[in-house]
Design a protein around this motif. Sequence first.
Motif, PDB file in Angstrom:
ATOM      1  N   CYS A  21       4.072   7.240   2.826  1.00  0.00           N
ATOM      2  CA  CYS A  21       4.024   6.027   3.639  1.00  0.00           C
ATOM      3  C   CYS A  21       3.899   4.810   2.724  1.00  0.00           C
ATOM      4  O   CYS A  21       3.207   4.862   1.713  1.00  0.00           O
ATOM      5  CB  CYS A  21       2.827   6.091   4.588  1.00  0.00           C
ATOM      6  N   VAL A  25      12.037  -0.634   5.076  1.00  0.00           N
ATOM      7  CA  VAL A  25      10.949  -1.144   5.900  1.00  0.00           C
ATOM      8  C   VAL A  25      11.344  -1.180   7.377  1.00  0.00           C
ATOM      9  O   VAL A  25      10.506  -0.957   8.248  1.00  0.00           O
ATOM     10  CB  VAL A  25      10.534  -2.559   5.413  1.00  0.00           C
ATOM     11  N   LYS A  70      -0.667  -7.321   8.300  1.00  0.00           N
ATOM     12  CA  LYS A  70       0.376  -6.319   8.101  1.00  0.00           C
ATOM     13  C   LYS A  70       1.731  -6.867   8.546  1.00  0.00           C
ATOM     14  O   LYS A  70       1.849  -7.462   9.612  1.00  0.00           O
ATOM     15  CB  LYS A  70       0.038  -5.055   8.883  1.00  0.00           C
ATOM     16  N   TRP A  76       1.571  -5.907   3.331  1.00  0.00           N
ATOM     17  CA  TRP A  76       0.591  -6.828   3.902  1.00  0.00           C
ATOM     18  C   TRP A  76       0.783  -8.196   3.251  1.00  0.00           C
ATOM     19  O   TRP A  76       1.047  -8.286   2.056  1.00  0.00           O
ATOM     20  CB  TRP A  76      -0.825  -6.330   3.643  1.00  0.00           C
ATOM     21  N   LYS A 131      11.908   2.764   8.402  1.00  0.00           N
ATOM     22  CA  LYS A 131      10.851   3.613   7.849  1.00  0.00           C
ATOM     23  C   LYS A 131      11.385   4.939   7.298  1.00  0.00           C
ATOM     24  O   LYS A 131      10.781   5.991   7.469  1.00  0.00           O
ATOM     25  CB  LYS A 131       9.757   3.851   8.884  1.00  0.00           C
ATOM     26  N   LYS A 143       0.871  -1.177   0.000  1.00  0.00           N
ATOM     27  CA  LYS A 143       0.000   0.000   0.000  1.00  0.00           C
ATOM     28  C   LYS A 143       0.905   1.224   0.000  1.00  0.00           C
ATOM     29  O   LYS A 143       1.775   1.367   0.850  1.00  0.00           O
ATOM     30  CB  LYS A 143      -0.878   0.039   1.251  1.00  0.00           C
ATOM     31  N   ARG A 144       0.679   2.076  -0.987  1.00  0.00           N
ATOM     32  CA  ARG A 144       1.476   3.291  -1.137  1.00  0.00           C
ATOM     33  C   ARG A 144       0.572   4.494  -0.911  1.00  0.00           C
ATOM     34  O   ARG A 144      -0.386   4.718  -1.643  1.00  0.00           O
ATOM     35  CB  ARG A 144       2.068   3.319  -2.531  1.00  0.00           C
ATOM     36  N   TRP A 145       0.859   5.265   0.112  1.00  0.00           N
ATOM     37  CA  TRP A 145       0.057   6.420   0.485  1.00  0.00           C
ATOM     38  C   TRP A 145       0.670   7.676  -0.123  1.00  0.00           C
ATOM     39  O   TRP A 145       1.851   7.943   0.052  1.00  0.00           O
ATOM     40  CB  TRP A 145      -0.006   6.554   2.003  1.00  0.00           C
ATOM     41  N   ASP A 157       5.646  -5.991   9.587  1.00  0.00           N
ATOM     42  CA  ASP A 157       6.428  -4.886  10.132  1.00  0.00           C
ATOM     43  C   ASP A 157       7.869  -5.297  10.296  1.00  0.00           C
ATOM     44  O   ASP A 157       8.166  -6.339  10.874  1.00  0.00           O
ATOM     45  CB  ASP A 157       5.878  -4.451  11.497  1.00  0.00           C
ATOM     46  N   GLN A 186       3.266   0.502   3.199  1.00  0.00           N
ATOM     47  CA  GLN A 186       2.973  -0.607   4.106  1.00  0.00           C
ATOM     48  C   GLN A 186       2.961  -1.900   3.303  1.00  0.00           C
ATOM     49  O   GLN A 186       2.565  -1.904   2.139  1.00  0.00           O
ATOM     50  CB  GLN A 186       1.608  -0.435   4.772  1.00  0.00           C
TER      51      GLN A 186
END
Length: 138
Positions: free
Chosen positions: A36, A106, A51, A40, A109, A17-19, A53, A38
């Motif tokens: 951001c 990742v 998700k 998944w 961040k 997911k690219r914000w 991390d 993320q």
Amino acid sequence: MVELYLVESGGKLLMVKRWLRHPWMPCFPEGRRTFCLQVWEADMSEGQWKKLDGSLEGRALFVSRPCSKSLPVGHGVREDCIYFLKKLYVWRKPKAPLGDSGLYNVRDKTFTPLLRESMPSLPWKSGRFPSWFFHAQV
């Protein structure tokens, strides 16, 4: 705005997911910018996304609209990083040579540009999107 990319990585199905911030937001007047990312993982047994991390298990992800791929680290590819590309818009001169493109770590961040800002911009003169290309043995 959110963009989604599917990537097979080490036998797992991942979704990145690219914000992006919209151009009219005062904090990013130069246009859409990624703020951001993320990752998944598809959990097929439970039918849901979980998700991730902190680790891509020794791999790197390359995401763009026409092509997304996962590679093991080596030959300059950094571990636990997402390399991303986004179309450049010719009506605007981007602040970075490849527009909204870069490398996202990742683990910590952090974002790093793919090219130094002092390099000349590389506008795309067509409606096509920039993409990755890989050696045939990869």
